[in-house]
Design a protein around this motif. Structure first.
Motif, PDB file in Angstrom:
ATOM      1  N   PHE A 283       0.830  -1.209   0.000  1.00  0.00           N
ATOM      2  CA  PHE A 283       0.000   0.000   0.000  1.00  0.00           C
ATOM      3  C   PHE A 283       0.864   1.259   0.000  1.00  0.00           C
ATOM      4  O   PHE A 283       0.488   2.277  -0.595  1.00  0.00           O
ATOM      5  N   SER A 284       2.015   1.198   0.653  1.00  0.00           N
ATOM      6  CA  SER A 284       2.930   2.330   0.638  1.00  0.00           C
ATOM      7  C   SER A 284       3.395   2.629  -0.778  1.00  0.00           C
ATOM      8  O   SER A 284       3.445   3.797  -1.191  1.00  0.00           O
ATOM      9  N   LYS A 285       3.727   1.590  -1.515  1.00  0.00           N
ATOM     10  CA  LYS A 285       4.193   1.783  -2.889  1.00  0.00           C
ATOM     11  C   LYS A 285       3.105   2.378  -3.761  1.00  0.00           C
ATOM     12  O   LYS A 285       3.354   3.283  -4.578  1.00  0.00           O
TER      13      LYS A 285
ATOM     14  N   SER B 131       3.301   6.247  -5.279  1.00  0.00           N
ATOM     15  CA  SER B 131       3.230   6.510  -6.723  1.00  0.00           C
ATOM     16  C   SER B 131       2.211   7.598  -7.019  1.00  0.00           C
ATOM     17  O   SER B 131       2.454   8.499  -7.834  1.00  0.00           O
ATOM     18  N   GLY B 132       1.064   7.524  -6.351  1.00  0.00           N
ATOM     19  CA  GLY B 132       0.058   8.558  -6.537  1.00  0.00           C
ATOM     20  C   GLY B 132       0.523   9.909  -6.033  1.00  0.00           C
ATOM     21  O   GLY B 132       0.274  10.947  -6.664  1.00  0.00           O
TER      22      GLY B 132
ATOM     23  N   VAL C  75       3.633  10.986  -5.849  1.00  0.00           N
ATOM     24  CA  VAL C  75       4.641  11.512  -6.780  1.00  0.00           C
ATOM     25  C   VAL C  75       3.962  12.189  -7.967  1.00  0.00           C
ATOM     26  O   VAL C  75       4.405  13.248  -8.431  1.00  0.00           O
ATOM     27  N   GLY C  76       2.861  11.594  -8.451  1.00  0.00           N
ATOM     28  CA  GLY C  76       2.116  12.206  -9.556  1.00  0.00           C
ATOM     29  C   GLY C  76       1.535  13.559  -9.178  1.00  0.00           C
ATOM     30  O   GLY C  76       1.579  14.510  -9.969  1.00  0.00           O
ATOM     31  N   VAL C  77       1.016  13.661  -7.967  1.00  0.00           N
ATOM     32  CA  VAL C  77       0.451  14.929  -7.495  1.00  0.00           C
ATOM     33  C   VAL C  77       1.539  15.987  -7.377  1.00  0.00           C
ATOM     34  O   VAL C  77       1.355  17.153  -7.786  1.00  0.00           O
ATOM     35  N   VAL C  78       2.700  15.594  -6.825  1.00  0.00           N
ATOM     36  CA  VAL C  78       3.815  16.536  -6.663  1.00  0.00           C
ATOM     37  C   VAL C  78       4.311  17.022  -8.020  1.00  0.00           C
ATOM     38  O   VAL C  78       4.603  18.212  -8.206  1.00  0.00           O
ATOM     39  N   TYR C  79       4.368  16.113  -8.975  1.00  0.00           N
ATOM     40  CA  TYR C  79       4.828  16.496 -10.319  1.00  0.00           C
ATOM     41  C   TYR C  79       3.875  17.499 -10.958  1.00  0.00           C
ATOM     42  O   TYR C  79       4.304  18.512 -11.528  1.00  0.00           O
ATOM     43  N   GLU C  80       2.585  17.218 -10.857  1.00  0.00           N
ATOM     44  CA  GLU C  80       1.604  18.113 -11.462  1.00  0.00           C
ATOM     45  C   GLU C  80       1.588  19.487 -10.800  1.00  0.00           C
ATOM     46  O   GLU C  80       1.440  20.513 -11.469  1.00  0.00           O
ATOM     47  N   ARG C  81       1.789  19.510  -9.490  1.00  0.00           N
ATOM     48  CA  ARG C  81       1.664  20.766  -8.764  1.00  0.00           C
ATOM     49  C   ARG C  81       2.943  21.607  -8.787  1.00  0.00           C
ATOM     50  O   ARG C  81       2.873  22.839  -8.812  1.00  0.00           O
ATOM     51  N   TYR C  82       4.079  20.955  -8.814  1.00  0.00           N
ATOM     52  CA  TYR C  82       5.337  21.694  -8.710  1.00  0.00           C
ATOM     53  C   TYR C  82       6.259  21.487  -9.912  1.00  0.00           C
ATOM     54  O   TYR C  82       6.581  22.448 -10.618  1.00  0.00           O
TER      55      TYR C  82
END
Length: 301
Positions: free
Chosen positions: A221-223, A227-228, A230-237
């Motif tokens: 569940f951590s993995k 992953s989700g 990391v996607g949010v961080v990429y989109e936001r920053y």
């Protein structure tokens, strides 16, 4: 002399602990072999094991430097589910043996030989070093087998210092060897942490199978959540060229699966040298050991 050899042979054959450790070493080696092969067509998604079994020297020479011994060896933990299955191979050598003593009525027989503190220290140390050695030996065996079948870096490039591998892992053989050794030691330390946590969970929930399953599910569940995130961080920053705030990276630290590559990414993520992380993981292991000692001391029956 023959009788002595037969006794030694019989003792080895009947040593269940040894065979369990050998099984975990083999399982670790298999996990490493299931990592994606770093060279060739990315759409084919071949594993190192498949290439190791089916590719000859002439075919390897037609590939790029990512098919070299070092590149394949350094990617030993690149299999997607490596961190999810690592607790399983790390915990088995010590946890089931501990369960037999803890739940089999032999606790007080073992504790009578010393104090409860000595009993707890013995099992913490034994489970930790078994996990560390089994995982480390499994990775080492994988590297040896890779070296047998694949080609050295200088078979692909004339000047090793100008290769991609030199840029990523270090210009000299000593630097590259140090990087690989650190990766092995780091993975072994994580395995030791899993083994110590399994002791605490086994006593807490009174079931070693449930303890192991919880560690595996925790990493799974951590993995997925990491992953989700990391996607949010990429989109936001990152997609907009904005720097990622420290507090956002600290949240990433809370995902256990992210720790697998912290021997490389810790300094990049937090601007701190790896030895700071080594202190953290040492304190974490010490905290787990103290918690287990407390569990052992409070047992009355």
């Amino acid at each position: 002399m023959r009788t002595v050899w037969q006794m030694i042979k019989l003792k080895v054959i009947n040593n269940r602990k040894l065979w369990i450790c050998c099984l975990c070493i083999a399982a670790t080696t298999l996990l490493c072999f299931l990592t994606p092969f770093p060279s060739g067509d990315p759409d084919v998604k071949e594993t190192v094991l498949k290439v190791w079994l089916s590719t000859d020297r002439e075919q390897l020479l037609q590939m790029d430097e990512m098919a070299s011994i070092y590149s394949v060896a350094a990617g030993f933990r690149n299999m997607e589910w490596f961190i999810v299955l690592l607790p399983l191979v790390a915990v088995v050598p010590g946890t089931f043996e501990f369960s037999e003593v803890w739940f089999g009525g032999n606790f007080y027989l073992a504790a009578l030989r010393g104090t409860k503190k000595q009993f707890a220290r013995k099992w913490v140390l034994e489970c930790a070093w078994k996990a560390f050695l089994c995982v480390g030996c499994g990775i080492g065996l994988y590297i040896v087998l890779v070296a047998v079948n694949f080609l050295p870096l200088d078979a692909y490039v004339n000047d090793v210092s100008e290769s991609i591998i030199a840029i990523v892992y270090g210009d000299t053989l000593l630097q590259r060897s140090g990087w690989l050794l650190l990766a092995i030691v780091h993975t072994g330390l994580l395995a030791a942490v899993f083994a110590m946590m399994a002791l605490v969970l086994t006593v807490l929930w009174e079931d070693s199978f449930f303890a192991i399953s919880c560690l595996v599910l925790l990493e799974y569940f951590s993995k997925k959540m990491a992953s989700g995130y990391v996607g949010v961080v990429y989109e936001r920053y990152e997609s907009g060229g904005l720097p990622v705030p420290l507090k956002v990276r600290l949240v990433e630290f809370l995902f256990p699966s992210n720790h697998l590559f912290y021997d490389r990414s810790f300094q990049y993520a937090f601007g701190l040298p790896y030895w700071i992380y080594a202190i953290f993981i040492s304190l974490w292991m010490g905290g787990i050991a103290l918690l287990f000692c407390w569990q052992v001391r409070r047992r009355n029956a």
